[in-house]
Write a protein that holds these residues in place. Structure first.
Motif, mmCIF file in Angstrom:
data_model
loop_
_atom_site.group_PDB
_atom_site.id
_atom_site.type_symbol
_atom_site.label_atom_id
_atom_site.label_comp_id
_atom_site.label_asym_id
_atom_site.label_seq_id
_atom_site.Cartn_x
_atom_site.Cartn_y
_atom_site.Cartn_z
ATOM 1 N N SER A 17 0.838 -1.197 0.000
ATOM 2 C CA SER A 17 0.000 0.000 0.000
ATOM 3 C C SER A 17 0.874 1.248 0.000
ATOM 4 O O SER A 17 2.047 1.206 0.355
ATOM 5 C CB SER A 17 -0.937 0.031 1.205
ATOM 6 N N ILE A 18 0.250 2.341 -0.403
ATOM 7 C CA ILE A 18 0.890 3.656 -0.363
ATOM 8 C C ILE A 18 -0.069 4.578 0.362
ATOM 9 O O ILE A 18 -1.260 4.617 0.063
ATOM 10 C CB ILE A 18 1.162 4.198 -1.781
ATOM 11 N N SER A 19 0.453 5.304 1.334
ATOM 12 C CA SER A 19 -0.374 6.277 2.047
ATOM 13 C C SER A 19 0.414 7.580 2.154
ATOM 14 O O SER A 19 1.595 7.645 1.825
ATOM 15 C CB SER A 19 -0.774 5.752 3.424
ATOM 16 N N TRP A 20 -0.275 8.610 2.626
ATOM 17 C CA TRP A 20 0.329 9.931 2.694
ATOM 18 C C TRP A 20 0.243 10.493 4.096
ATOM 19 O O TRP A 20 -0.746 10.290 4.802
ATOM 20 C CB TRP A 20 -0.380 10.883 1.732
ATOM 21 N N ASP A 21 1.276 11.193 4.504
ATOM 22 C CA ASP A 21 1.310 11.914 5.774
ATOM 23 C C ASP A 21 1.486 13.380 5.418
ATOM 24 O O ASP A 21 2.530 13.780 4.918
ATOM 25 C CB ASP A 21 2.480 11.418 6.632
ATOM 26 N N MET A 29 5.329 10.503 1.681
ATOM 27 C CA MET A 29 4.675 9.299 1.160
ATOM 28 C C MET A 29 5.180 8.111 1.966
ATOM 29 O O MET A 29 6.378 7.975 2.210
ATOM 30 C CB MET A 29 5.024 9.118 -0.321
ATOM 31 N N HIS A 32 4.316 0.868 2.107
ATOM 32 C CA HIS A 32 4.289 -0.349 2.908
ATOM 33 C C HIS A 32 4.497 -1.524 1.962
ATOM 34 O O HIS A 32 3.746 -1.705 1.007
ATOM 35 C CB HIS A 32 2.943 -0.488 3.633
ATOM 36 N N LYS A 38 8.509 -0.700 5.899
ATOM 37 C CA LYS A 38 7.871 0.586 5.622
ATOM 38 C C LYS A 38 8.947 1.598 5.232
ATOM 39 O O LYS A 38 10.006 1.657 5.848
ATOM 40 C CB LYS A 38 7.128 1.098 6.850
ATOM 41 N N ARG A 40 9.470 5.752 4.381
ATOM 42 C CA ARG A 40 8.880 7.096 4.482
ATOM 43 C C ARG A 40 9.747 8.045 3.670
ATOM 44 O O ARG A 40 10.943 8.182 3.925
ATOM 45 C CB ARG A 40 8.848 7.548 5.942
ATOM 46 N N GLU A 57 4.710 7.874 -6.990
ATOM 47 C CA GLU A 57 3.483 7.115 -6.789
ATOM 48 C C GLU A 57 2.856 6.744 -8.139
ATOM 49 O O GLU A 57 2.443 5.605 -8.347
ATOM 50 C CB GLU A 57 2.482 7.902 -5.958
#
Length: 75
Positions: A17-21, A29, A32, A38, A40, A57
């Motif tokens: 997965s890819i998530s954003w902070d 970015m 995972h 992980k 960052r 991404e």
């Protein structure tokens, strides 16, 4: 394999997965991986070698889509 930054190259088939902070003064970015690792990466685009996380991404998603299409053609 996709070169995400100067220090990180990932196999798009192993990205879980890819998530954003997104904070007040930064964007990062989070990648995972399937094995639990992980990564960052801080979004810091620059013509002198920074990391453009949005471009990375898009490259990961496009490579994943191409690999899925190729595997469906073989099935």
């Amino acid at each position: 394999m996709i070169k995400v930054s100067d220090d990180l190259i990932v196999n798009p088939m192993h990205v879980a997965s890819i998530s954003w902070d997104r904070g007040h003064s930064y964007t990062a970015m989070l990648i995972h991986m399937a094995d639990g690792t992980k990564h960052r990466l801080r979004h810091s685009p620059s013509p002198y070698g920074g990391t453009d996380c949005y471009k990375a991404e898009a490259a990961i998603v496009a490579a994943y889509d191409r690999a899925i299409e190729a595997s469906e053609r073989l099935a």
